[in-house]
Design a protein around this motif. Structure first.
Motif, PDB file in Angstrom:
ATOM      1  N   ILE A 132      -5.243  -8.999   2.932  1.00 55.07           N
ATOM      2  CA  ILE A 132      -6.125 -10.149   2.699  1.00 55.07           C
ATOM      3  C   ILE A 132      -6.418 -10.309   1.214  1.00 55.07           C
ATOM      4  O   ILE A 132      -6.809  -9.342   0.544  1.00 55.07           O
ATOM      5  CB  ILE A 132      -7.452  -9.981   3.469  1.00 55.07           C
ATOM      6  CG1 ILE A 132      -7.190 -10.059   4.971  1.00 55.07           C
ATOM      7  CG2 ILE A 132      -8.470 -11.045   3.046  1.00 55.07           C
ATOM      8  CD1 ILE A 132      -8.433  -9.937   5.826  1.00 55.07           C
ATOM      9  N   MET A 133      -6.219 -11.508   0.702  1.00 54.76           N
ATOM     10  CA  MET A 133      -6.561 -11.819  -0.687  1.00 54.76           C
ATOM     11  C   MET A 133      -7.951 -12.436  -0.759  1.00 54.76           C
ATOM     12  O   MET A 133      -8.825 -11.935  -1.426  1.00 54.76           O
ATOM     13  CB  MET A 133      -5.532 -12.789  -1.281  1.00 54.76           C
ATOM     14  CG  MET A 133      -4.158 -12.196  -1.469  1.00 54.76           C
ATOM     15  SD  MET A 133      -4.145 -10.927  -2.754  1.00 54.76           S
ATOM     16  CE  MET A 133      -3.706  -9.479  -1.811  1.00 54.76           C
ATOM     17  N   ILE A 134      -8.115 -13.574  -0.077  1.00 58.59           N
ATOM     18  CA  ILE A 134      -9.450 -14.178  -0.054  1.00 58.59           C
ATOM     19  C   ILE A 134      -9.693 -14.815   1.313  1.00 58.59           C
ATOM     20  O   ILE A 134      -8.756 -15.197   2.011  1.00 58.59           O
ATOM     21  CB  ILE A 134      -9.647 -15.260  -1.149  1.00 58.59           C
ATOM     22  CG1 ILE A 134      -8.593 -16.354  -1.037  1.00 58.59           C
ATOM     23  CG2 ILE A 134      -9.674 -14.672  -2.520  1.00 58.59           C
ATOM     24  CD1 ILE A 134      -8.905 -17.576  -1.906  1.00 58.59           C
TER      25      ILE A 134
ATOM     26  N   TYR B 283     -16.511 -11.829  -4.766  1.00 55.43           N
ATOM     27  CA  TYR B 283     -15.503 -11.309  -5.706  1.00 55.43           C
ATOM     28  C   TYR B 283     -15.498 -12.137  -6.996  1.00 55.43           C
ATOM     29  O   TYR B 283     -15.530 -11.591  -8.103  1.00 55.43           O
ATOM     30  CB  TYR B 283     -14.144 -11.381  -4.999  1.00 55.43           C
ATOM     31  CG  TYR B 283     -12.967 -10.845  -5.762  1.00 55.43           C
ATOM     32  CD1 TYR B 283     -12.508  -9.543  -5.556  1.00 55.43           C
ATOM     33  CD2 TYR B 283     -12.276 -11.647  -6.671  1.00 55.43           C
ATOM     34  CE1 TYR B 283     -11.397  -9.055  -6.240  1.00 55.43           C
ATOM     35  CE2 TYR B 283     -11.172 -11.171  -7.354  1.00 55.43           C
ATOM     36  CZ  TYR B 283     -10.735  -9.881  -7.133  1.00 55.43           C
ATOM     37  OH  TYR B 283      -9.640  -9.410  -7.812  1.00 55.43           O
TER      38      TYR B 283
ATOM     39  N   GLY C  16      -2.901 -13.019 -13.047  1.00 52.27           N
ATOM     40  CA  GLY C  16      -2.908 -13.151 -11.585  1.00 52.27           C
ATOM     41  C   GLY C  16      -3.871 -14.265 -11.198  1.00 52.27           C
ATOM     42  O   GLY C  16      -3.869 -15.336 -11.808  1.00 52.27           O
TER      43      GLY C  16
ATOM     44  N   GLY D  65      -4.017 -16.253  -8.597  1.00 52.41           N
ATOM     45  CA  GLY D  65      -3.330 -17.474  -8.174  1.00 52.41           C
ATOM     46  C   GLY D  65      -4.127 -18.391  -7.279  1.00 52.41           C
ATOM     47  O   GLY D  65      -3.842 -19.591  -7.204  1.00 52.41           O
TER      48      GLY D  65
ATOM     49  N   GLU E 208       0.115 -16.362 -13.918  1.00 47.46           N
ATOM     50  CA  GLU E 208       0.345 -15.980 -12.512  1.00 47.46           C
ATOM     51  C   GLU E 208       1.860 -15.852 -12.300  1.00 47.46           C
ATOM     52  O   GLU E 208       2.617 -16.746 -12.666  1.00 47.46           O
ATOM     53  CB  GLU E 208      -0.283 -17.041 -11.601  1.00 47.46           C
ATOM     54  CG  GLU E 208       0.176 -17.038 -10.164  1.00 47.46           C
ATOM     55  CD  GLU E 208      -0.133 -15.754  -9.388  1.00 47.46           C
ATOM     56  OE1 GLU E 208      -1.297 -15.350  -9.330  1.00 47.46           O
ATOM     57  OE2 GLU E 208       0.817 -15.173  -8.840  1.00 47.46           O
ATOM     58  N   ILE E 209       2.266 -14.750 -11.675  1.00 43.35           N
ATOM     59  CA  ILE E 209       3.712 -14.507 -11.532  1.00 43.35           C
ATOM     60  C   ILE E 209       4.349 -15.407 -10.471  1.00 43.35           C
ATOM     61  O   ILE E 209       5.520 -15.744 -10.552  1.00 43.35           O
ATOM     62  CB  ILE E 209       3.971 -13.008 -11.230  1.00 43.35           C
ATOM     63  CG1 ILE E 209       5.390 -12.608 -11.636  1.00 43.35           C
ATOM     64  CG2 ILE E 209       3.725 -12.668  -9.768  1.00 43.35           C
ATOM     65  CD1 ILE E 209       5.609 -11.099 -11.713  1.00 43.35           C
ATOM     66  N   ASP E 210       3.565 -15.811  -9.485  1.00 42.57           N
ATOM     67  CA  ASP E 210       4.139 -16.498  -8.328  1.00 42.57           C
ATOM     68  C   ASP E 210       3.568 -17.914  -8.205  1.00 42.57           C
ATOM     69  O   ASP E 210       2.452 -18.109  -7.687  1.00 42.57           O
ATOM     70  CB  ASP E 210       3.834 -15.681  -7.059  1.00 42.57           C
ATOM     71  CG  ASP E 210       4.680 -16.127  -5.876  1.00 42.57           C
ATOM     72  OD1 ASP E 210       5.249 -17.237  -5.944  1.00 42.57           O
ATOM     73  OD2 ASP E 210       4.748 -15.374  -4.889  1.00 42.57           O
TER      74      ASP E 210
ATOM     75  N   VAL F  91       1.956 -19.192  -4.883  1.00 43.81           N
ATOM     76  CA  VAL F  91       0.562 -18.871  -4.507  1.00 43.81           C
ATOM     77  C   VAL F  91      -0.348 -20.004  -4.969  1.00 43.81           C
ATOM     78  O   VAL F  91      -1.190 -20.501  -4.218  1.00 43.81           O
ATOM     79  CB  VAL F  91       0.095 -17.524  -5.116  1.00 43.81           C
ATOM     80  CG1 VAL F  91      -1.375 -17.261  -4.787  1.00 43.81           C
ATOM     81  CG2 VAL F  91       0.961 -16.366  -4.625  1.00 43.81           C
TER      82      VAL F  91
ATOM     83  N   GLY G 140       4.462 -16.635 -15.042  1.00 48.70           N
ATOM     84  CA  GLY G 140       5.258 -15.552 -15.609  1.00 48.70           C
ATOM     85  C   GLY G 140       4.590 -14.224 -15.321  1.00 48.70           C
ATOM     86  O   GLY G 140       3.540 -14.163 -14.663  1.00 48.70           O
TER      87      GLY G 140
ATOM     88  N   GLY H 291       2.403 -11.171 -16.093  1.00 43.43           N
ATOM     89  CA  GLY H 291       1.265 -10.858 -16.948  1.00 43.43           C
ATOM     90  C   GLY H 291       1.541  -9.683 -17.873  1.00 43.43           C
ATOM     91  O   GLY H 291       1.039  -9.623 -18.999  1.00 43.43           O
TER      92      GLY H 291
ATOM     93  N   SER I 146      -5.595  -9.067  -9.899  1.00 37.98           N
ATOM     94  CA  SER I 146      -4.242  -8.779  -9.411  1.00 37.98           C
ATOM     95  C   SER I 146      -4.250  -8.311  -7.966  1.00 37.98           C
ATOM     96  O   SER I 146      -5.301  -8.009  -7.392  1.00 37.98           O
ATOM     97  CB  SER I 146      -3.632  -7.668 -10.265  1.00 37.98           C
ATOM     98  OG  SER I 146      -4.340  -6.475 -10.037  1.00 37.98           O
TER      99      SER I 146
ATOM    100  N   GLN J 126      -9.266  -5.515 -11.341  1.00 38.79           N
ATOM    101  CA  GLN J 126      -9.346  -5.214  -9.920  1.00 38.79           C
ATOM    102  C   GLN J 126      -9.099  -3.708  -9.794  1.00 38.79           C
ATOM    103  O   GLN J 126      -8.072  -3.210 -10.201  1.00 38.79           O
ATOM    104  CB  GLN J 126      -8.235  -6.036  -9.264  1.00 38.79           C
ATOM    105  CG  GLN J 126      -8.379  -6.286  -7.798  1.00 38.79           C
ATOM    106  CD  GLN J 126      -7.860  -5.116  -7.013  1.00 38.79           C
ATOM    107  OE1 GLN J 126      -8.634  -4.203  -6.718  1.00 38.79           O
ATOM    108  NE2 GLN J 126      -6.605  -5.117  -6.662  1.00 38.79           N
TER     109      GLN J 126
ATOM    110  N   TYR K 127     -12.407  -6.505   2.372  1.00 39.10           N
ATOM    111  CA  TYR K 127     -11.532  -5.562   1.678  1.00 39.10           C
ATOM    112  C   TYR K 127     -11.766  -4.168   2.268  1.00 39.10           C
ATOM    113  O   TYR K 127     -12.821  -3.898   2.852  1.00 39.10           O
ATOM    114  CB  TYR K 127     -11.813  -5.550   0.168  1.00 39.10           C
ATOM    115  CG  TYR K 127     -11.318  -6.777  -0.568  1.00 39.10           C
ATOM    116  CD1 TYR K 127     -10.661  -7.815   0.088  1.00 39.10           C
ATOM    117  CD2 TYR K 127     -11.490  -6.894  -1.937  1.00 39.10           C
ATOM    118  CE1 TYR K 127     -10.217  -8.932  -0.596  1.00 39.10           C
ATOM    119  CE2 TYR K 127     -11.042  -8.011  -2.628  1.00 39.10           C
ATOM    120  CZ  TYR K 127     -10.410  -9.028  -1.948  1.00 39.10           C
ATOM    121  OH  TYR K 127      -9.968 -10.138  -2.627  1.00 39.10           O
TER     122      TYR K 127
END
Ligand code: SAM
Length: 330
Positions: A52-54, A62, A84, A86, A107-109, A112, A138, A140, A159, A191, A228
């Motif tokens: 779970i992210m959010i 958070y 991060g 995202g 953000e790498i993705d 997201v 890209g 981080g 992250s 994080q 979390y």
């Protein structure tokens, strides 16, 4: 009718389960698997690689805690780097501070971000609307490596866990580059996992030791995050000199006039009052890791168990039973 439950293991024998009303979307990106769900109690929520992210219900905790704490310690923060994040929740909170002039978010993705803009406007809203945000897609790790010296007042590392694309964001090299990219009053918030279950506590300790080897001030602060692992979650606070408690300027922070649902000055002070077991965990030398390193088989040698990396405990027990020669070097 069959019930559909989302479950996330928090320990090998403990998990959190949420009854799902509907799975909204699923996609495998080059970086991770993204799933969006809807539920009664937590509202919409999304997961990356099954974690779970959010959720709609508790994301405010958070995001208020990652942003308000450093802003109270240095209310003059103007240039912020988010790594991060995202879903956009951290950017949304940082942009509530009108004195902030520039927010670079790496953000790498991209998927997201795009999917959160569709399914999570609650957190992604600022990404569409606030001209102070520069969205960069890209890694981080690489971005911080190339960032000019002293470029930022604040770096927020929002992250994933130290697995997959987020792994590099928990390395000493990354923390050193963050130190370089921060100015003299610079603060890094990251994080920092959970102190409660063993595997998470191990990652927490590792991150803390690395941060403390780079920054003169390095500690953690806690908050309650219901979805979390264990609910007891931490951010790291590291700085070149500012103390998170002694330097907190609540008078100036209150002049921002924010209506928060979680963060207030009392929560700020309490967050740094760590329970004894957390203090002990942080101070504990990782004896097993030291032994393993002294024997020369860690981190050169890793062991896979059921398609995941074995923990140090599992590796030690394996070696006790089978002998060191049964391991294959990476
Ligand atoms: N609040 C969440 C948590 O702690 O579970 C984190 C939320 S945010 C969605 C985490 C983001 O970090 C993900 O979107 C992921 O793509 C991004 N990320 C992971 N590794 C990264 C890297 N090396 N560089 C930039 N972003 C990265």
């Amino acid at each position: 009718m069959l019930d559909l439950w989302f479950s996330e293991f928090h320990a090998p024998d403990a998990k959190l389960s949420i009854l799902v009303k509907e799975q909204l979307y699923s996609e495998q990106t080059p970086f991770q698997k993204i799933d969006f769900f809807d539920s009664e109690t937590f509202g919409k929520f999304f997961t990356l690689d099954g974690l779970i992210m959010i959720t709609e219900k508790d994301e405010f905790i958070y995001h208020e805690m990652i942003s308000n704490v450093p802003m109270a310690v240095n209310p003059d923060i103007k240039k912020v780097l988010i790594i991060g994040g995202g879903d956009g929740g951290t950017a949304r909170e940082v942009c509530r501070f009108k004195t902030v002039e520039q927010v670079d978010m790496v953000e790498i993705d991209e998927r997201v971000v795009r999917l959160c803009q569709k399914y999570f406007p609650q957190t992604a809203c600022a990404l569409d609307n606030d001209p102070r945000i520069n969205l960069i897609f890209g890694d981080g790790l690489k971005f911080v490596q190339d960032a000019p010296e002293g470029a930022y007042d604040l770096i927020l590392v929002d992250s994933t866990d130290p697995l997959g694309p987020g792994e590099g964001l928990f390395t000493t090299e990354f923390y050193r580059n963050c130190y370089r990219a921060l100015n003299g009053k610079g603060i890094l918030i990251n994080q920092h996992e959970s102190p409660y279950y063993k595997e998470y506590a191990y990652e927490m300790r590792r991150a803390h030791k690395k941060l403390a080897s780079v920054f003169p001030i390095a500690t953690v602060y806690q908050f309650y995050m219901p979805t979390y692992s264990s609910g007891h979650w931490l951010f790291g606070f590291a700085s070149k000199g500012l103390d998170p408690v002694k330097d907190a300027d609540f008078k100036r922070w209150s002049e921002f006039g924010l209506q928060n649902r979680y963060y207030n000055p009392g929560v700020h002070l309490g967050a740094f009052a760590l329970p004894n077991y957390v203090q002990e965990e942080l101070q504990k030398e990782d004896e097993k890791k030291q032994i393993a390193e002294a024997l020369g088989w860690y981190p050169k040698v890793t062991l896979m168990m059921n398609d995941r990396l074995a923990t140090i405990d599992e590796m030690i027990s394996y070696i006790q039973h089978k002998g060191k020669n049964s391991l294959v070097e990476n």
